[in-house]
Design a protein around this motif. Structure first.
Motif, PDB file in Angstrom:
ATOM      1  N   ASP A  18       0.812  -1.220   0.000  1.00  0.00           N
ATOM      2  CA  ASP A  18       0.000   0.000   0.000  1.00  0.00           C
ATOM      3  C   ASP A  18       0.846   1.270   0.000  1.00  0.00           C
ATOM      4  OD1 ASP A  18      -3.092  -0.893   0.559  1.00  0.00           O
ATOM      5  OD2 ASP A  18      -1.654  -2.292   1.423  1.00  0.00           O
ATOM      6  N   ILE A  19       1.667   1.403  -1.028  1.00  0.00           N
ATOM      7  CA  ILE A  19       2.496   2.601  -1.207  1.00  0.00           C
ATOM      8  C   ILE A  19       1.634   3.788  -1.626  1.00  0.00           C
ATOM      9  CG2 ILE A  19       4.411   3.589  -2.529  1.00  0.00           C
ATOM     10  CD1 ILE A  19       5.394   0.600  -2.854  1.00  0.00           C
ATOM     11  N   HIS A  20       0.629   3.551  -2.431  1.00  0.00           N
ATOM     12  CA  HIS A  20      -0.382   4.547  -2.808  1.00  0.00           C
ATOM     13  C   HIS A  20       0.213   5.870  -3.297  1.00  0.00           C
ATOM     14  CE1 HIS A  20      -4.143   2.548  -2.130  1.00  0.00           C
ATOM     15  NE2 HIS A  20      -3.774   2.146  -0.917  1.00  0.00           N
ATOM     16  N   GLY A  21       1.121   5.777  -4.248  1.00  0.00           N
ATOM     17  CA  GLY A  21       1.625   6.988  -4.875  1.00  0.00           C
ATOM     18  C   GLY A  21       2.527   7.839  -4.009  1.00  0.00           C
ATOM     19  N   ARG A  51      -4.537   7.860  -4.719  1.00  0.00           N
ATOM     20  CA  ARG A  51      -4.604   8.676  -3.509  1.00  0.00           C
ATOM     21  C   ARG A  51      -3.380   9.576  -3.346  1.00  0.00           C
ATOM     22  NH1 ARG A  51      -7.293   3.955  -0.302  1.00  0.00           N
ATOM     23  NH2 ARG A  51      -9.488   4.458  -0.623  1.00  0.00           N
ATOM     24  N   GLY A  52      -2.190   9.045  -3.367  1.00  0.00           N
ATOM     25  CA  GLY A  52      -0.996   9.866  -3.250  1.00  0.00           C
ATOM     26  C   GLY A  52      -0.677  10.575  -4.557  1.00  0.00           C
ATOM     27  N   PRO A  53       0.293  11.521  -4.534  1.00  0.00           N
ATOM     28  CA  PRO A  53       0.510  12.390  -5.688  1.00  0.00           C
ATOM     29  C   PRO A  53       1.440  11.850  -6.773  1.00  0.00           C
ATOM     30  CG  PRO A  53       1.898  13.090  -3.875  1.00  0.00           C
ATOM     31  CD  PRO A  53       1.058  11.949  -3.347  1.00  0.00           C
ATOM     32  N   GLN A  54       2.129  10.722  -6.543  1.00  0.00           N
ATOM     33  CA  GLN A  54       3.201  10.334  -7.467  1.00  0.00           C
ATOM     34  C   GLN A  54       3.111   8.875  -7.903  1.00  0.00           C
ATOM     35  OE1 GLN A  54       6.294  11.817  -4.669  1.00  0.00           O
ATOM     36  NE2 GLN A  54       7.025  13.043  -6.378  1.00  0.00           N
ATOM     37  N   ASN A 102     -11.900   6.569  -5.758  1.00  0.00           N
ATOM     38  CA  ASN A 102     -10.988   5.911  -4.824  1.00  0.00           C
ATOM     39  C   ASN A 102      -9.526   6.240  -5.098  1.00  0.00           C
ATOM     40  OD1 ASN A 102     -12.507   3.844  -2.950  1.00  0.00           O
ATOM     41  ND2 ASN A 102     -13.549   3.816  -4.939  1.00  0.00           N
ATOM     42  N   GLY A 103      -9.279   7.437  -5.618  1.00  0.00           N
ATOM     43  CA  GLY A 103      -7.905   7.904  -5.793  1.00  0.00           C
ATOM     44  C   GLY A 103      -7.387   7.865  -7.205  1.00  0.00           C
ATOM     45  N   GLY A 104      -8.207   7.379  -8.137  1.00  0.00           N
ATOM     46  CA  GLY A 104      -7.745   7.316  -9.515  1.00  0.00           C
ATOM     47  C   GLY A 104      -7.478   8.679 -10.128  1.00  0.00           C
ATOM     48  N   ARG A 105      -8.202   9.696  -9.678  1.00  0.00           N
ATOM     49  CA  ARG A 105      -7.989  11.042 -10.211  1.00  0.00           C
ATOM     50  C   ARG A 105      -6.560  11.507  -9.946  1.00  0.00           C
ATOM     51  NH1 ARG A 105     -11.389  14.846 -11.987  1.00  0.00           N
ATOM     52  NH2 ARG A 105     -13.177  13.563 -11.371  1.00  0.00           N
ATOM     53  N   GLU A 106      -6.036  11.198  -8.760  1.00  0.00           N
ATOM     54  CA  GLU A 106      -4.653  11.584  -8.440  1.00  0.00           C
ATOM     55  C   GLU A 106      -3.664  10.829  -9.325  1.00  0.00           C
ATOM     56  OE1 GLU A 106      -7.199  13.055  -5.447  1.00  0.00           O
ATOM     57  OE2 GLU A 106      -6.997  10.986  -6.137  1.00  0.00           O
ATOM     58  N   THR A 107      -3.981   9.581  -9.616  1.00  0.00           N
ATOM     59  CA  THR A 107      -3.110   8.815 -10.513  1.00  0.00           C
ATOM     60  C   THR A 107      -3.092   9.434 -11.900  1.00  0.00           C
ATOM     61  OG1 THR A 107      -3.424   6.749  -9.295  1.00  0.00           O
ATOM     62  CG2 THR A 107      -2.785   6.556 -11.606  1.00  0.00           C
ATOM     63  N   ILE A 108      -4.258   9.770 -12.418  1.00  0.00           N
ATOM     64  CA  ILE A 108      -4.335  10.402 -13.734  1.00  0.00           C
ATOM     65  C   ILE A 108      -3.526  11.693 -13.767  1.00  0.00           C
ATOM     66  CG2 ILE A 108      -5.896  11.566 -15.341  1.00  0.00           C
ATOM     67  CD1 ILE A 108      -6.048   8.535 -15.486  1.00  0.00           C
TER      68      ILE A 108
END
Length: 246
Positions: A18-21, A51-54, A102-108
């Motif tokens: 669960d690094i999550h960006g 979720r995370g920025p990177q 669920n955080g996909g927007r941050e991934t995009i």
């Protein structure tokens, strides 16, 4: 087995989930571990993105580690990778909203920036497929589980009532919580898993030890911490780094 707070002898197995960006937290954790790709065996248990920025930077770095560490590194699939693949591969695109929520927007954003985030999804998908085919191929080929001498490794859990735990569905491996969390299993090995933040299992975000399972998700996706579980000489230790906010 003993639960100890010491690190390092000769060969280590390291488990992170669960690094999550959170690229900076991830690389900081590896540095704190003094991770050696040629010597240590690293198991990553999914949810690299969202979720995370990177997320983009995390996947790019995982591809580099794959080349450097070779057979000493294993990559498992998490539910967030499953959601991304569903968004990309289902023709009706009905799962895009679930992923974005669920955080996909941050991934995009990490892949195409803010300028195109409001574009139709087919344009977003086209840009990512064009510019990052190696990232998508990596995500498509993630494993659902791994088994070692002493451990079963999954993102979310196993079905505790199946005679052969390997016969569970993909949904179980990447999404399950109950009854896995509430029931003892008879798989014969300790299950190491992520997915459920340990802050919801006990009083803090540290690693959660039970007799038959160990939860390691420190809530990096919610800006808590990123945990590493180390198994060496039949003993466990943990190392953690906080996720910096802002």
């Amino acid at each position: 087995m003993n639960y100890v707070n010491e690190v390092r002898s000769i060969a280590r197995e390291i488990f992170i989930s669960d690094i999550h960006g959170q690229f900076e937290a991830f690389t900081s954790l590896l540095a704190k571990l003094d991770y050696q790709p040629a010597e240590d065996v690293l198991y990553l248990l999914g949810d690299y993105i969202d979720r995370g920025p990177q997320s983009n930077e995390v996947i790019e770095y995982l591809l580099e580690l794959k080349e450097t560490a070779g057979s000493n590194i294993t990559f498992l699939k998490g539910n967030h990778e499953a959601m991304m693949l569903d968004a990309f591969e289902n023709e009706d695109k009905s799962n895009v909203g679930l992923w974005f929520e669920n955080g996909g927007r941050e991934t995009i954003k990490s892949y195409i920036g803010d300028d195109l985030i409001s574009s139709p999804f087919d344009e977003i998908e086209h840009a990512i497929r064009r510019d990052y085919p190696d990232h998508l191929e990596f995500i498509k080929n993630l494993q659902l589980y791994e088994e070692t001498t002493d451990h079963i490794l999954v993102h979310a859990g196993i079905d505790p009532f199946l005679e052969n735990w390997k016969q569970a569905s993909e949904h179980t491996f990447v999404w399950t919580r109950s009854p896995f969390l509430e029931s003892n299993h008879a798989a014969g090995k300790t299950v190491v898993f992520g997915h459920t933040p340990t802050l919801t299992l006990h009083e803090d975000a540290s690693v959660w030890f039970q007799s038959d399972k160990i939860g390691i998700d420190g809530g990096a996706g919610f800006q808590k911490q990123l945990n590493a579980l180390i198994y060496e000489d039949e003993a466990y230790s943990t190392v953690s780094v906080p996720v910096e906010v802002g």
